[in-house]
Design a protein around this motif. Sequence first.
Motif, PDB file in Angstrom:
ATOM      1  N   PHE A 131       0.703  -1.443  -0.091  1.00  0.00           N
ATOM      2  CA  PHE A 131       0.124   0.054  -0.040  1.00  0.00           C
ATOM      3  C   PHE A 131       0.827   1.314  -0.082  1.00  0.00           C
ATOM      4  CE2 PHE A 131      -2.411  -3.274   1.728  1.00  0.00           C
ATOM      5  CZ  PHE A 131      -3.581  -3.524   1.078  1.00  0.00           C
ATOM      6  N   VAL A 132       1.938   1.154  -0.280  1.00  0.00           N
ATOM      7  CA  VAL A 132       2.880   2.400  -0.395  1.00  0.00           C
ATOM      8  C   VAL A 132       3.206   2.670  -1.881  1.00  0.00           C
ATOM      9  CG1 VAL A 132       5.397   3.032   0.031  1.00  0.00           C
ATOM     10  CG2 VAL A 132       4.167   1.674   1.955  1.00  0.00           C
ATOM     11  N   ILE A 133       3.052   4.017  -2.347  1.00  0.00           N
ATOM     12  CA  ILE A 133       3.451   4.419  -3.444  1.00  0.00           C
ATOM     13  C   ILE A 133       4.657   4.787  -3.867  1.00  0.00           C
ATOM     14  CG2 ILE A 133       2.713   6.234  -5.173  1.00  0.00           C
ATOM     15  CD1 ILE A 133       0.275   6.768  -3.360  1.00  0.00           C
ATOM     16  N   LYS A 134       5.318   3.872  -4.697  1.00  0.00           N
ATOM     17  CA  LYS A 134       6.583   4.177  -4.986  1.00  0.00           C
ATOM     18  C   LYS A 134       7.277   5.018  -5.938  1.00  0.00           C
ATOM     19  CE  LYS A 134       6.991  -0.452  -2.849  1.00  0.00           C
ATOM     20  NZ  LYS A 134       6.026  -1.246  -3.141  1.00  0.00           N
ATOM     21  N   THR A 135       6.374   4.785  -7.286  1.00  0.00           N
ATOM     22  CA  THR A 135       6.976   5.314  -8.356  1.00  0.00           C
ATOM     23  C   THR A 135       5.658   6.643  -8.680  1.00  0.00           C
ATOM     24  OG1 THR A 135       5.740   4.043  -9.617  1.00  0.00           O
ATOM     25  CG2 THR A 135       8.027   3.472  -9.179  1.00  0.00           C
ATOM     26  N   ARG A 136       6.257   7.408  -9.700  1.00  0.00           N
ATOM     27  CA  ARG A 136       4.884   8.399 -10.251  1.00  0.00           C
ATOM     28  C   ARG A 136       4.034   7.703 -11.141  1.00  0.00           C
ATOM     29  NH1 ARG A 136       6.327  13.816 -10.475  1.00  0.00           N
ATOM     30  NH2 ARG A 136       5.169  13.984 -12.459  1.00  0.00           N
ATOM     31  N   LEU A 145       1.500  13.685  -5.462  1.00  0.00           N
ATOM     32  CA  LEU A 145       2.853  13.890  -6.199  1.00  0.00           C
ATOM     33  C   LEU A 145       3.870  14.691  -5.492  1.00  0.00           C
ATOM     34  CD1 LEU A 145       1.374  14.572  -9.773  1.00  0.00           C
ATOM     35  CD2 LEU A 145       2.391  12.638  -9.131  1.00  0.00           C
ATOM     36  N   ASP A 146       3.580  15.713  -4.829  1.00  0.00           N
ATOM     37  CA  ASP A 146       4.475  16.426  -3.877  1.00  0.00           C
ATOM     38  C   ASP A 146       4.971  15.498  -2.714  1.00  0.00           C
ATOM     39  OD1 ASP A 146       4.124  18.703  -5.017  1.00  0.00           O
ATOM     40  OD2 ASP A 146       2.780  19.678  -3.744  1.00  0.00           O
ATOM     41  N   CYS A 147       4.344  14.771  -2.001  1.00  0.00           N
ATOM     42  CA  CYS A 147       4.654  14.010  -1.160  1.00  0.00           C
ATOM     43  C   CYS A 147       5.724  12.565  -1.661  1.00  0.00           C
ATOM     44  CB  CYS A 147       3.623  13.134  -0.481  1.00  0.00           C
ATOM     45  SG  CYS A 147       2.831  14.523   0.616  1.00  0.00           S
ATOM     46  N   PHE A 149       9.059  14.779  -2.409  1.00  0.00           N
ATOM     47  CA  PHE A 149       9.556  14.676  -1.007  1.00  0.00           C
ATOM     48  C   PHE A 149      10.530  13.429  -0.601  1.00  0.00           C
ATOM     49  CE2 PHE A 149       9.542  14.474   3.737  1.00  0.00           C
ATOM     50  CZ  PHE A 149      10.344  15.643   4.059  1.00  0.00           C
ATOM     51  N   GLU A 150       9.679  12.366  -0.545  1.00  0.00           N
ATOM     52  CA  GLU A 150      10.267  11.022  -0.159  1.00  0.00           C
ATOM     53  C   GLU A 150      11.393  10.404  -1.139  1.00  0.00           C
ATOM     54  OE1 GLU A 150       6.788   8.300   0.234  1.00  0.00           O
ATOM     55  OE2 GLU A 150       5.912   9.336   1.854  1.00  0.00           O
ATOM     56  N   GLN A 151      11.284  10.666  -2.023  1.00  0.00           N
ATOM     57  CA  GLN A 151      12.377  10.452  -3.120  1.00  0.00           C
ATOM     58  C   GLN A 151      13.595  11.294  -2.795  1.00  0.00           C
ATOM     59  OE1 GLN A 151      10.484  10.629  -6.913  1.00  0.00           O
ATOM     60  NE2 GLN A 151       9.802   8.538  -6.719  1.00  0.00           N
ATOM     61  N   ALA A 152      13.347  12.589  -2.624  1.00  0.00           N
ATOM     62  CA  ALA A 152      14.749  13.347  -2.390  1.00  0.00           C
ATOM     63  C   ALA A 152      15.167  13.102  -0.827  1.00  0.00           C
ATOM     64  CB  ALA A 152      14.122  14.872  -2.384  1.00  0.00           C
ATOM     65  N   ARG A 153      14.089  12.694   0.274  1.00  0.00           N
ATOM     66  CA  ARG A 153      14.847  12.182   1.524  1.00  0.00           C
ATOM     67  C   ARG A 153      15.453  11.079   1.429  1.00  0.00           C
ATOM     68  NH1 ARG A 153      10.153  10.028   4.930  1.00  0.00           N
ATOM     69  NH2 ARG A 153      10.492   8.405   3.838  1.00  0.00           N
ATOM     70  N   ASP A 154      15.071   9.744   0.593  1.00  0.00           N
ATOM     71  CA  ASP A 154      15.493   8.611   0.287  1.00  0.00           C
ATOM     72  C   ASP A 154      17.024   8.842  -0.245  1.00  0.00           C
ATOM     73  OD1 ASP A 154      13.493   7.396   1.753  1.00  0.00           O
ATOM     74  OD2 ASP A 154      12.671   6.618  -0.234  1.00  0.00           O
ATOM     75  N   ALA A 155      17.152   9.709  -1.262  1.00  0.00           N
ATOM     76  CA  ALA A 155      18.375   9.893  -1.901  1.00  0.00           C
ATOM     77  C   ALA A 155      19.465  10.677  -0.818  1.00  0.00           C
ATOM     78  CB  ALA A 155      18.162  10.907  -3.070  1.00  0.00           C
ATOM     79  N   ALA A 156      19.107  11.705  -0.308  1.00  0.00           N
ATOM     80  CA  ALA A 156      19.855  12.214   0.931  1.00  0.00           C
ATOM     81  C   ALA A 156      20.426  11.196   2.045  1.00  0.00           C
ATOM     82  CB  ALA A 156      19.202  13.319   1.613  1.00  0.00           C
ATOM     83  N   ALA A 157      19.440  10.256   2.273  1.00  0.00           N
ATOM     84  CA  ALA A 157      19.820   9.241   3.477  1.00  0.00           C
ATOM     85  C   ALA A 157      20.808   8.227   2.705  1.00  0.00           C
ATOM     86  CB  ALA A 157      18.671   8.461   3.583  1.00  0.00           C
ATOM     87  N   ALA A 158      20.756   7.913   1.388  1.00  0.00           N
ATOM     88  CA  ALA A 158      21.485   6.848   0.821  1.00  0.00           C
ATOM     89  C   ALA A 158      22.881   7.636   0.598  1.00  0.00           C
ATOM     90  CB  ALA A 158      20.893   6.434  -0.733  1.00  0.00           C
TER      91      ALA A 158
END
Length: 82
Positions: free
Chosen positions: A9-14, A63-65, A68-77
Motif C-alpha cells: 500500500f506504499v506508492i513508490k513511483t510516479r 505527487l508532492d509527497c 519529497f520522499e524520493q529526495a529524502r531517500d536519496a539524501a539518506a543513501a
Amino acid sequence: MFNKIGRLFVIKTRVEAFLIIYALALGATERGSAYLEQFPGWGGKLLFLACTVAVFMAGGKILDCLKFEQARDAAAAEKTAA
C-alpha cells in the motif's frame, strides 16, 4: 508479515501515483454525475465541481509527497555512502 502486506500500500513511483489519481478521478466523476441527477441546477454543478477539485488537490499532494520522499531517500543513501 505485516510489513510485507503494508509495503503493498506504499506508492513508490510516479506511475503508481498517476494510476491512483486516475482511479480517484473516475470515482469523483461518478459521484459528481450522481450529484447532477440528485440536485439539478447550480447545486449539482457546484457539487460536481467540488468532487473534481478535490481530486486535483489530492493528486497534487500525492505527487508532492512522492517527490519529497524520493529526495529524502536519496539524501539518506548519500549520507550512508559517505
